[in-house]
Each structure stands twice: as C-alpha cells, then as structure tokens.
Design an enzyme around this catalytic site. Structure first.
Site, PDB file in Angstrom:
ATOM      1  N   LYS A  31       0.844  -1.209   0.000  1.00 32.52           N
ATOM      2  CA  LYS A  31       0.000   0.000   0.000  1.00 32.52           C
ATOM      3  C   LYS A  31       0.875   1.254   0.000  1.00 32.52           C
ATOM      4  O   LYS A  31       0.720   2.133  -0.838  1.00 32.52           O
ATOM      5  CB  LYS A  31      -0.938   0.011   1.229  1.00 32.52           C
ATOM      6  CG  LYS A  31      -1.846  -1.217   1.305  1.00 32.52           C
ATOM      7  CD  LYS A  31      -2.779  -1.155   2.483  1.00 32.52           C
ATOM      8  CE  LYS A  31      -2.086  -1.197   3.840  1.00 32.52           C
ATOM      9  NZ  LYS A  31      -1.342  -2.446   4.119  1.00 32.52           N
ATOM     10  N   ARG A 106      -9.490   0.453   9.619  1.00 32.95           N
ATOM     11  CA  ARG A 106      -9.023  -0.925   9.802  1.00 32.95           C
ATOM     12  C   ARG A 106     -10.077  -1.785  10.459  1.00 32.95           C
ATOM     13  O   ARG A 106      -9.871  -2.996  10.586  1.00 32.95           O
ATOM     14  CB  ARG A 106      -7.777  -0.933  10.694  1.00 32.95           C
ATOM     15  CG  ARG A 106      -6.444  -0.968   9.965  1.00 32.95           C
ATOM     16  CD  ARG A 106      -5.360  -0.827  11.002  1.00 32.95           C
ATOM     17  NE  ARG A 106      -4.107  -1.446  10.666  1.00 32.95           N
ATOM     18  CZ  ARG A 106      -3.098  -0.823  10.052  1.00 32.95           C
ATOM     19  NH1 ARG A 106      -3.219   0.414   9.656  1.00 32.95           N
ATOM     20  NH2 ARG A 106      -1.964  -1.456   9.843  1.00 32.95           N
ATOM     21  N   ARG A 145      11.702  -5.348   4.334  1.00 33.06           N
ATOM     22  CA  ARG A 145      11.286  -3.939   4.204  1.00 33.06           C
ATOM     23  C   ARG A 145      12.242  -3.010   4.943  1.00 33.06           C
ATOM     24  O   ARG A 145      12.655  -3.289   6.065  1.00 33.06           O
ATOM     25  CB  ARG A 145       9.872  -3.760   4.764  1.00 33.06           C
ATOM     26  CG  ARG A 145       9.488  -2.283   4.873  1.00 33.06           C
ATOM     27  CD  ARG A 145       8.018  -2.073   4.880  1.00 33.06           C
ATOM     28  NE  ARG A 145       7.362  -2.557   6.091  1.00 33.06           N
ATOM     29  CZ  ARG A 145       6.033  -2.492   6.274  1.00 33.06           C
ATOM     30  NH1 ARG A 145       5.246  -1.986   5.333  1.00 33.06           N
ATOM     31  NH2 ARG A 145       5.496  -2.949   7.391  1.00 33.06           N
ATOM     32  N   ARG A 178      11.505  -1.314  10.526  1.00 35.31           N
ATOM     33  CA  ARG A 178      10.486  -0.897  11.490  1.00 35.31           C
ATOM     34  C   ARG A 178      10.485  -1.818  12.704  1.00 35.31           C
ATOM     35  O   ARG A 178      10.703  -3.013  12.585  1.00 35.31           O
ATOM     36  CB  ARG A 178       9.098  -0.931  10.827  1.00 35.31           C
ATOM     37  CG  ARG A 178       8.792   0.307  10.030  1.00 35.31           C
ATOM     38  CD  ARG A 178       7.545   0.202   9.190  1.00 35.31           C
ATOM     39  NE  ARG A 178       6.379  -0.369   9.873  1.00 35.31           N
ATOM     40  CZ  ARG A 178       5.153  -0.356   9.351  1.00 35.31           C
ATOM     41  NH1 ARG A 178       4.939   0.202   8.168  1.00 35.31           N
ATOM     42  NH2 ARG A 178       4.136  -0.897   9.997  1.00 35.31           N
ATOM     43  N   ARG A 189      -0.092  -8.719  13.618  1.00 33.26           N
ATOM     44  CA  ARG A 189      -0.725  -7.805  12.662  1.00 33.26           C
ATOM     45  C   ARG A 189      -1.505  -8.587  11.605  1.00 33.26           C
ATOM     46  O   ARG A 189      -2.584  -8.161  11.187  1.00 33.26           O
ATOM     47  CB  ARG A 189       0.338  -6.905  12.009  1.00 33.26           C
ATOM     48  CG  ARG A 189       0.778  -5.792  12.960  1.00 33.26           C
ATOM     49  CD  ARG A 189       2.192  -5.317  12.693  1.00 33.26           C
ATOM     50  NE  ARG A 189       2.358  -4.703  11.412  1.00 33.26           N
ATOM     51  CZ  ARG A 189       3.466  -4.798  10.670  1.00 33.26           C
ATOM     52  NH1 ARG A 189       4.508  -5.498  11.095  1.00 33.26           N
ATOM     53  NH2 ARG A 189       3.539  -4.189   9.522  1.00 33.26           N
TER      54      ARG A 189
HETATM   55  P1  ADP Z   1       2.185  -1.840   3.265  1.00 38.36           P
HETATM   56  O1  ADP Z   1       2.206  -0.333   3.226  1.00 38.36           O
HETATM   57  O2  ADP Z   1       0.987  -2.432   2.592  1.00 38.36           O
HETATM   58  O3  ADP Z   1       2.394  -2.406   4.649  1.00 38.36           O
HETATM   59  P2  ADP Z   1       4.716  -1.580   1.823  1.00 38.36           P
HETATM   60  O4  ADP Z   1       4.331  -0.686   0.691  1.00 38.36           O
HETATM   61  O5  ADP Z   1       5.514  -0.999   2.930  1.00 38.36           O
HETATM   62  O6  ADP Z   1       3.421  -2.352   2.417  1.00 38.36           O
HETATM   63  O7  ADP Z   1       5.483  -2.826   1.169  1.00 38.36           O
HETATM   64  C1  ADP Z   1       6.007  -3.867   1.996  1.00 38.36           C
HETATM   65  C2  ADP Z   1       7.362  -4.312   1.443  1.00 38.36           C
HETATM   66  O8  ADP Z   1       7.161  -4.961   0.181  1.00 38.36           O
HETATM   67  C3  ADP Z   1       8.327  -3.159   1.195  1.00 38.36           C
HETATM   68  O9  ADP Z   1       9.618  -3.598   1.538  1.00 38.36           O
HETATM   69  C4  ADP Z   1       8.228  -2.913  -0.314  1.00 38.36           C
HETATM   70  O10 ADP Z   1       9.437  -2.405  -0.843  1.00 38.36           O
HETATM   71  C5  ADP Z   1       7.910  -4.297  -0.854  1.00 38.36           C
HETATM   72  N1  ADP Z   1       7.058  -4.285  -2.028  1.00 38.36           N
HETATM   73  C6  ADP Z   1       6.032  -3.435  -2.299  1.00 38.36           C
HETATM   74  N2  ADP Z   1       5.455  -3.723  -3.481  1.00 38.36           N
HETATM   75  C7  ADP Z   1       6.125  -4.806  -3.968  1.00 38.36           C
HETATM   76  C8  ADP Z   1       6.012  -5.606  -5.157  1.00 38.36           C
HETATM   77  N3  ADP Z   1       5.079  -5.349  -6.082  1.00 38.36           N
HETATM   78  N4  ADP Z   1       6.857  -6.639  -5.301  1.00 38.36           N
HETATM   79  C9  ADP Z   1       7.791  -6.916  -4.373  1.00 38.36           C
HETATM   80  N5  ADP Z   1       7.961  -6.212  -3.233  1.00 38.36           N
HETATM   81  C10 ADP Z   1       7.142  -5.166  -3.032  1.00 38.36           C
HETATM   82  P1  AMP Z   2       0.881   0.618   9.117  1.00 43.19           P
HETATM   83  O1  AMP Z   2       1.947   1.619   8.806  1.00 43.19           O
HETATM   84  O2  AMP Z   2      -0.403   0.878   8.379  1.00 43.19           O
HETATM   85  O3  AMP Z   2       1.366  -0.816   8.964  1.00 43.19           O
HETATM   86  O4  AMP Z   2       0.526   0.817  10.660  1.00 43.19           O
HETATM   87  C1  AMP Z   2       1.494   0.606  11.664  1.00 43.19           C
HETATM   88  C2  AMP Z   2       0.805   0.499  13.014  1.00 43.19           C
HETATM   89  O5  AMP Z   2       0.152   1.736  13.342  1.00 43.19           O
HETATM   90  C3  AMP Z   2      -0.287  -0.554  13.116  1.00 43.19           C
HETATM   91  O6  AMP Z   2       0.227  -1.866  13.344  1.00 43.19           O
HETATM   92  C4  AMP Z   2      -1.081  -0.027  14.315  1.00 43.19           C
HETATM   93  O7  AMP Z   2      -0.416  -0.263  15.525  1.00 43.19           O
HETATM   94  C5  AMP Z   2      -1.045   1.481  14.057  1.00 43.19           C
HETATM   95  N1  AMP Z   2      -2.196   1.895  13.205  1.00 43.19           N
HETATM   96  C6  AMP Z   2      -2.139   2.402  11.952  1.00 43.19           C
HETATM   97  N2  AMP Z   2      -3.373   2.662  11.486  1.00 43.19           N
HETATM   98  C7  AMP Z   2      -4.240   2.306  12.473  1.00 43.19           C
HETATM   99  C8  AMP Z   2      -5.654   2.297  12.601  1.00 43.19           C
HETATM  100  N3  AMP Z   2      -6.455   2.697  11.584  1.00 43.19           N
HETATM  101  N4  AMP Z   2      -6.198   1.864  13.757  1.00 43.19           N
HETATM  102  C9  AMP Z   2      -5.416   1.455  14.788  1.00 43.19           C
HETATM  103  N5  AMP Z   2      -4.073   1.406  14.727  1.00 43.19           N
HETATM  104  C10 AMP Z   2      -3.478   1.825  13.584  1.00 43.19           C
END
Ligand code: ADP
Ligand code: AMP
Length: 239
Positions: A31, A106, A145, A178, A189
């Site tokens: 995302k 969420r 990541r 992270r 999660r």
């Molecule tokens: P989210 O925001 O949904 O938690 P991220 O955008 O942070 O996910 O992506 C999670 C990991 O996967 C990151 O390390 C990113 O670089 C990698 N990633 C994202 N899109 C792709 C893809 N299409 N193919 C492979 N790896 C990806």
């Molecule tokens: P994310 O960056 O979306 O993976 O979010 C990281 C963390 O932030 C999550 O695991 C939760 O602890 C908190 N968080 C983000 N968005 C929400 C939400 N809509 N409701 C509750 N906690 C959230």
C-alpha cells in the site's frame, strides 16, 4: 506534523477520478509503495495513519509515546487516539479536495466513523481498492522492508532496493527496519487483519465501493493495475 504528497496538476487534467479513496490490504501488501503514484494520479492528499503515528513517535510527542506501546506489539492503536488523529488530519486544507487513505479504516467501527465524518461535510467514500497478496509473499516483503525515517517511503532489500544502500532514493533520508517488522509483531498484525479488517471488505462490497487487484508482480505493474482499477469504479453514487 502534516506529511502529505499532493499533486494538483494531474487532478486538473483528470477531473473524472474518484477523490476520496481508501487503500486496503494486509500489512506488506504494498500500500505504502503505491500511494505516491496513486495519490499523484488522483491529485489528492496521501494520508497514512501508520506514518502519522510514526511521526509522533519520532517526535516523542505524548500521543507518540502512547501509540508506540501498541504499535511495537502489532496491536491496533485505540480508537480514542486514532479517530481524533484522523479527524484532525482530514480537517487540514489539502484534504478538502480529496485524499488517499492508507491504513485507515481498519475496523468496521472506524469505517462507520469515517462515513459519518464525511457526511457532515456533504461528501463520502468514492472507492475502496483492495490489494491482494498471499501470506507467504507478505512475510518475504515485510522481512526485507526498509522504511525511510524522513518521508516514510518503503523499500525492499531485494525486491525494490534503493540505488544507494541505506538511503532513500526519494528524499535521501536514512532507511531503517520498522520496530513492528519482527516475527511476533508481524504474526499479530496478520491475525488482526483477518479478524478486524477483513470484515471491512464485505462492508464496502455491499456498498458497491470495492475493487480488488492482484498485488503480486513488479511495483510498476501493480501501480498500473491500481490506477486502472480505481478508474473503473462508479463513484457517482457516494456511500
Ligand atoms: P504496506 O504499506 O501495505 O504495509 P509496503 O508498501 O511498505 O506495504 O510494502 C512492503 C514491502 O514490500 C516493502 O519492503 C516494499 O518495498 C515491498 N514491495 C512493495 N510492493 C512490492 C512488489 N510489487 N513486489 C515486491 N515487493 C514489493
Ligand atoms: P501501518 O503503517 O499501516 O502498517 O501501521 C502501523 C501500526 O500503526 C499498526 O500496526 C497499528 O499499531 C497502528 N495503526 C495504523 N493505522 C491504524 C488504525 N487505523 N487503527 C489502529 N491502529 C493503527
């Protein structure tokens, strides 16, 4: 505190796009990676609740300290904090013309809150884009990541590496793993996604708002799929 990436240029050239869009998918679905492309295409503010909380954590605010205790465990930050954060952020000027929400809502309760909040300003949710990826791929993505401490952009050591190791291509900020990308927090999660967030898909499907894409494959291809999927949504009748 605000952190947005906004482009009005594309919006001006592209009036017929949904303006209030939610991006939904399990942690690691990609995302955050797609939000810049998609928000630029839509010409709207990009708002990630996870990024907002991480900024508070980095700034050592009271809110950040409270949120962090939940985030490191992979738990949801309580609504008392989350809903106020979203309400304040959506009240900022750049969100008035539209937004791409990543990480919120969420839960069904958060979705109902958002609908009510938008109704007060005579708007509503235009489209919800689900990014679908299988669990084994998610684990590989989260394990590699690396996230920029400055702008929040995600990179991947293998699948989407930055040009210079440890440094963000977008802004030059330092990359770090992270705190919640550890095995135990990842598991929590993913469980929470199944229990709390998956029911939201039906909630939005019943309202005719949900479009789904396959989020496997190269980043650029997934971005093209995302843009074309939101373009197919019928956003004339808002929820
Ligand atoms: P989210 O925001 O949904 O938690 P991220 O955008 O942070 O996910 O992506 C999670 C990991 O996967 C990151 O390390 C990113 O670089 C990698 N990633 C994202 N899109 C792709 C893809 N299409 N193919 C492979 N790896 C990806
Ligand atoms: P994310 O960056 O979306 O993976 O979010 C990281 C963390 O932030 C999550 O695991 C939760 O602890 C908190 N968080 C983000 N968005 C929400 C939400 N809509 N409701 C509750 N906690 C959230």
């Amino acid at each position: 505190m605000p952190w947005t990436e906004t482009s009005r240029t594309t919006a001006e050239a592209n009036q017929d796009v949904p303006r209030r869009v939610i991006l939904i998918g399990p942690p690691g679905a990609g995302k955050g990676t797609q939000t810049h492309t998609l928000a630029t295409h839509l010409g709207v503010a990009h708002i990630s609740t996870g990024d907002l909380f991480r900024r508070h954590v980095g700034g050592r605010t009271v809110l950040g300290e409270r949120a962090q205790t939940f985030m490191v465990r992979g738990e949801l930050v309580p609504n008392e904090i989350t809903l106020a954060t979203v309400r304040n952020r959506l009240a900022e000027g750049d969100a008035a013309g539209g937004f791409l929400l990543d990480g919120f809502p969420r839960t069904v309760e958060q979705a109902v809150f958002l609908q009510q909040l938008l109704r007060q300003s005579g708007t509503g949710i235009d489209a919800v884009l689900e990014m679908h990826v299988e669990e084994d791929e998610i684990v590989r993505r989260l394990a590699g990541r690396r996230t920029c401490r400055e702008c929040g952009r995600s990179w991947h050591v293998e699948f989407d590496p930055p040009r210079a190791e440890g440094s963000c291509d977008a802004c030059g900020g330092a990359l770090a793993q992270r705190d919640d990308d550890r095995e135990e927090a990842i598991r929590r999660r993913l469980d929470l996604y199944e229990q709390e967030t998956r029911p939201l898909l039906d909630f939005f499907r019943e309202r005719g708002l949900l479009v789904r894409i396959d989020a496997r494959g190269p980043v650029a291809e997934v971005g093209e799929r995302a843009i074309s999927a939101v373009g197919t949504t019928d956003h004339s009748g808002r929820s």
